[in-house]
Design an enzyme around this catalytic site. Structure first.
Site, short mmCIF file in Angstrom:
data_model
loop_
_atom_site.label_atom_id
_atom_site.label_comp_id
_atom_site.label_asym_id
_atom_site.label_seq_id
_atom_site.Cartn_x
_atom_site.Cartn_y
_atom_site.Cartn_z
N GLU A 170 3.77 9.12 -1.18
CA GLU A 170 2.50 9.83 -1.31
C GLU A 170 2.26 10.28 -2.75
OE1 GLU A 170 0.27 10.97 1.39
OE2 GLU A 170 -0.90 11.54 -0.35
N GLY A 171 1.00 10.22 -3.17
CA GLY A 171 0.61 10.80 -4.46
C GLY A 171 1.34 10.18 -5.64
N ASP B 254 3.59 7.78 -12.97
CA ASP B 254 3.71 7.06 -11.70
C ASP B 254 5.19 6.96 -11.33
OD1 ASP B 254 3.52 5.35 -9.51
OD2 ASP B 254 1.95 4.14 -10.44
N THR C 113 -6.31 12.56 -13.52
CA THR C 113 -5.20 12.34 -12.58
C THR C 113 -3.85 12.24 -13.28
OG1 THR C 113 -5.66 9.97 -12.64
CG2 THR C 113 -6.62 11.19 -10.83
N GLN D 138 -9.28 0.38 0.31
CA GLN D 138 -8.36 -0.72 0.01
C GLN D 138 -7.51 -1.09 1.24
OE1 GLN D 138 -6.66 -1.35 -3.90
NE2 GLN D 138 -7.01 0.78 -4.36
N CYS E 252 -1.37 7.40 1.33
CA CYS E 252 -2.26 8.42 0.77
C CYS E 252 -2.88 9.13 1.97
CB CYS E 252 -3.33 7.77 -0.11
SG CYS E 252 -4.60 8.95 -0.62
N THR F 47 -4.45 -6.96 -4.74
CA THR F 47 -4.22 -5.81 -5.61
C THR F 47 -5.11 -5.84 -6.84
OG1 THR F 47 -2.51 -4.50 -6.74
CG2 THR F 47 -2.41 -6.87 -7.06
N ARG G 177 6.28 5.79 -8.38
CA ARG G 177 6.49 4.87 -7.27
C ARG G 177 7.50 3.80 -7.64
NH1 ARG G 177 0.36 3.36 -5.97
NH2 ARG G 177 0.32 3.38 -8.24
N HIS H 245 0.84 -1.20 0.00
CA HIS H 245 0.00 0.00 0.00
C HIS H 245 0.87 1.25 0.00
CE1 HIS H 245 -3.96 1.87 0.78
NE2 HIS H 245 -3.25 2.80 1.39
ZN LIG Z 1 -5.65 7.93 -2.30
#
Ligand SMILES: [Zn+2]
Length: 187
Positions: A87-88, A121, A109, A66, A50, A144, A123, A47
């Protein structure tokens, strides 16, 4: 990677009793929440933080739903949530607020992140491999909807994918649609 590992502490929650441990990667303080025994077919949720969803219950995304769904599943069986401080989608809270303002003006987004000069993205899941190796976990059941998370775990055996609950509302419809159409999520 420069990783510091905390001791293991108890964490009672409204969903049951868990244990927590923090993995500090430079300035990022990640968290592992787990319920033993950690067998070799561990229920796993990766996870990404957020704050607006997880802590404030924002309806713009499905993160809190989630996260809580995963806590409930793990409380009934056993398993682990790896809570990553990115984050984000990796752009950080400050930039996420600016992205939200762009979304208020009609950008989706992904477009909002691009407007701010970021990729879709940012991440990364390198630390996940480190944590799973640390706990000697090899076979996982991954909670997921995100195909890129399954791909990031190619060094492990993903036995099953457990769908993550994502309730729809008037504020997150577009967000979920983008996840499905542009990012290939199983929704
Ligand atoms: Zn979120």
């Amino acid at each position: 990677m420069n990783i510091k590992i905390s001791n293991i502490a108890k964490l009672p929650t409204k969903y049951g009793d868990f244990k927590i441990q923090s993995f500090k990667e430079n300035d990022k303080e990640h968290l592992v929440i787990f319920k033993e025994p950690l067998l070799n077919d561990v229920l796993l949720r990766i996870h990404s933080e957020c704050l607006t969803g997880d802590a404030l219950g924002s309806l713009k995304c499905d993160c809190q739903a989630q996260l809580h769904h995963a806590l409930k599943l793990i409380s009934k069986k056993n398993g682990m949530i790896i809570y990553l401080r990115q984050e984000g989608r990796g752009i950080g809270l400050f930039n996420k607020v600016n992205a939200y303002e762009l979304q208020d003006r009609g950008f989706n987004t992904i477009e909002a992140n691009h407007q701010l000069g970021f990729e879709t993205d940012l991440r990364n899941y390198e630390i996940v491999e480190y944590i799973l190796n640390y706990y000697k976990i090899k076979k996982i059941n991954l909670i997921t909807n995100n195909p890129s998370k399954i791909k990031s775990l190619e060094k492990f055996e993903v036995l099953h994918r457990i769908p993550s609950i994502t309730p729809k509302n008037q504020y997150n419809l577009n967000y979920l649609e983008i996840k499905k159409e542009s990012l290939g999520h199983f929704l």
